[in-house]
Design an enzyme around this catalytic site. Structure first.
Site, PDB file in Angstrom:
ATOM      1  N   TYR A  12      -5.149 -24.145 -12.379  1.00  0.00           N
ATOM      2  CA  TYR A  12      -6.604 -24.025 -12.530  1.00  0.00           C
ATOM      3  C   TYR A  12      -6.974 -23.497 -13.913  1.00  0.00           C
ATOM      4  CZ  TYR A  12      -7.321 -24.580  -7.484  1.00  0.00           C
ATOM      5  OH  TYR A  12      -7.370 -25.059  -6.212  1.00  0.00           O
ATOM      6  N   LYS A  30      -0.758   5.146   7.645  1.00  0.00           N
ATOM      7  CA  LYS A  30      -2.069   4.472   7.660  1.00  0.00           C
ATOM      8  C   LYS A  30      -1.941   3.087   7.017  1.00  0.00           C
ATOM      9  CE  LYS A  30      -3.225   6.927   3.391  1.00  0.00           C
ATOM     10  NZ  LYS A  30      -3.988   8.034   2.793  1.00  0.00           N
TER      11      LYS A  30
HETATM   12  C1  PLP Z   1      -3.021   8.793   2.125  1.00  0.00           C
HETATM   13  C2  PLP Z   1      -2.991  10.265   2.322  1.00  0.00           C
HETATM   14  C3  PLP Z   1      -1.781  10.966   2.184  1.00  0.00           C
HETATM   15  C4  PLP Z   1      -0.509  10.317   1.665  1.00  0.00           C
HETATM   16  O1  PLP Z   1      -0.619  10.215   0.274  1.00  0.00           O
HETATM   17  P1  PLP Z   1       0.567   9.601  -0.639  1.00  0.00           P
HETATM   18  O2  PLP Z   1       0.048   9.752  -2.014  1.00  0.00           O
HETATM   19  O3  PLP Z   1       0.699   8.174  -0.238  1.00  0.00           O
HETATM   20  O4  PLP Z   1       1.784  10.381  -0.362  1.00  0.00           O
HETATM   21  C5  PLP Z   1      -1.782  12.312   2.501  1.00  0.00           C
HETATM   22  N1  PLP Z   1      -2.916  12.949   2.898  1.00  0.00           N
HETATM   23  C6  PLP Z   1      -4.103  12.308   3.008  1.00  0.00           C
HETATM   24  C7  PLP Z   1      -5.301  13.062   3.416  1.00  0.00           C
HETATM   25  C8  PLP Z   1      -4.180  10.954   2.709  1.00  0.00           C
HETATM   26  O5  PLP Z   1      -5.355  10.325   2.791  1.00  0.00           O
END
Ligand code: PLP
Length: 356
Positions: free
Chosen positions: A251, A33
């Site tokens: 800045y 994702k």
């Molecule tokens: C993002 C996510 C994962 C992966 O989690 P990590 O901590 O990055 O390994 C797994 N399951 C769900 C439902 C998620 O939203």
């Protein structure tokens, strides 16, 4: 001159293989994702596919469509946020059903497409809550028309091995699975994220869903990082300025040279995801030596004190992320987590993919 983000696809593949071996006999998915945690879902997905990964998770429909185009028809691609029946057109994405309303929508819209059922066991975020789980247990017909591939839940505290919620969630999950009408414990379970794979064999389940560990983030905070580093970011020095003591930099004039100094200005800033919270706290590595970020992070520019690296020249790359300043270390300085450092990485970097 442009900053360069180098992504080691060989390290991602090796990380996946290491997790797969840990999870055995269960399978291990790849969570890609947010554009593969900022590193590029297409190249990352193809590297995982070549390593043997056959299950992928994204958050949103559009991410799933793009990943299907990158990976071809073979692997399962599940969308954690779900999508309206048919919205995936012919991409054959698998919806994660997060409520009884989702279940009903998919069952009436033709049903029998593959789906994943998400049970909330302690996040209070997505998934069927305890009340909906009760209803499901008492109305066995609700799932009849669904081809459930997995039933999943998500751990809230997997990165804290001693947290009592881990065992509580695992118990609630197995109790809820045992009551699933028509499917029962036969449906394969998906439980662990990256850190969950380090909680012990009871947490691996039939399909683990690691994300961060694939990308080199430490799934065992406070203990040595078992993963290989993946992302390296170098930004070139645009100019070096000699300033006398008492001169302020950037800045807000927030940093004042205490000695005659050489200040290197490099081509990256908060518009590239180099968080402004790193103002006065960031570190770079130049010719193998640590250099301090001085003054504020600007939109497109950073300033480093390179007084102690006498040979420094315009064009030389300063390492902003990599060995010695890993995403986890940069995150600690910024008051955040490595996930946010990676998913903030900007669109203006040249991206070099190596090790495929
Ligand atoms: C993002 C996510 C994962 C992966 O989690 P990590 O901590 O990055 O390994 C797994 N399951 C769900 C439902 C998620 O939203």
């Amino acid at each position: 001159m442009q900053a360069v983000l180098t992504v080691d696809l060989g390290a991602i593949a090796a990380n996946w293989v290491m997790l797969r071996d840990r999870a055995s006999p269960g399978a291990v998915a790849g969570v890609v994702k947010a554009d593969g945690y900022g590193l590029g879902a297409g190249p990352v997905g193809r590297a995982l596919l070549a390593a043997g990964c056959r299950h992928f998770f994204v958050a949103q429909l559009a991410e799933g469509m793009a990943l299907r185009a990158a990976l071809g028809p073979g692997p399962m691609i599940a969308v954690l946020g779900g999508f309206a029946p048919g919205a995936d057109e012919d991409a054959a994405l698998v919806p994660v059903l997060n409520s009884l309303a989702d279940v009903a929508a998919h069952a009436t819209a033709g049903g029998d497409g593959p789906a994943i059922l998400h049970l909330d066991t302690g996040m209070a975020r997505l998934g069927l809550d305890a009340t909906e789980q009760e209803r499901l247990a008492s109305e066995p017909g609700l799932l009849d028309r669904l081809d459930l591939r997995f039933v999943m839940t998500h751990l809230a505290c997997a990165d804290e091995p001693d947290h009592p919620l881990n065992a509580a969630q695992a118990m609630r999950f197995s109790a809820a699975r045992a009551r699933l009408p028509g499917h029962g414990p036969k449906v394969r379970a998906s439980l662990a994220n990256s850190s969950g794979l380090f909680l012990g064999p009871a947490f691996a389940s039939d399909l683990a869903r690691p994300g961060c560990a694939l990308y080199g983030i430490n799934p065992t905070p406070g203990r040595p990082n078992p993963m290989r580093q993946v992302a390296t970011l170098h930004a070139p020095i645009l100019q070096i300025r000699e300033i006398p003591p008492g001169t302020t930099v950037g800045y807000g004039a927030s940093w004042t040279a205490g000695r005659a100094s050489r200040i290197a200005t490099v081509a990256a800033g908060y518009a590239d995801g180099y968080l402004r919270a790193l103002s006065g706290r960031g570190t770079g590595i130049l010719a193998g030596r640590p250099v301090a970020l001085v003054g504020r992070v600007s939109m497109d520019l950073l300033t480093f004190d390179v007084t102690d690296v006498p040979g420094a020249m315009p064009g030389d790359p300063i390492q902003l992320i990599g060995p010695g300043n890993t995403p986890d270390e940069v995150a600690a300085r910024a008051g955040t987590i490595g996930y946010e450092i990676l998913t903030s990485l900007g669109a203006r970097y040249r991206r070099d993919y190596v090790g495929a």
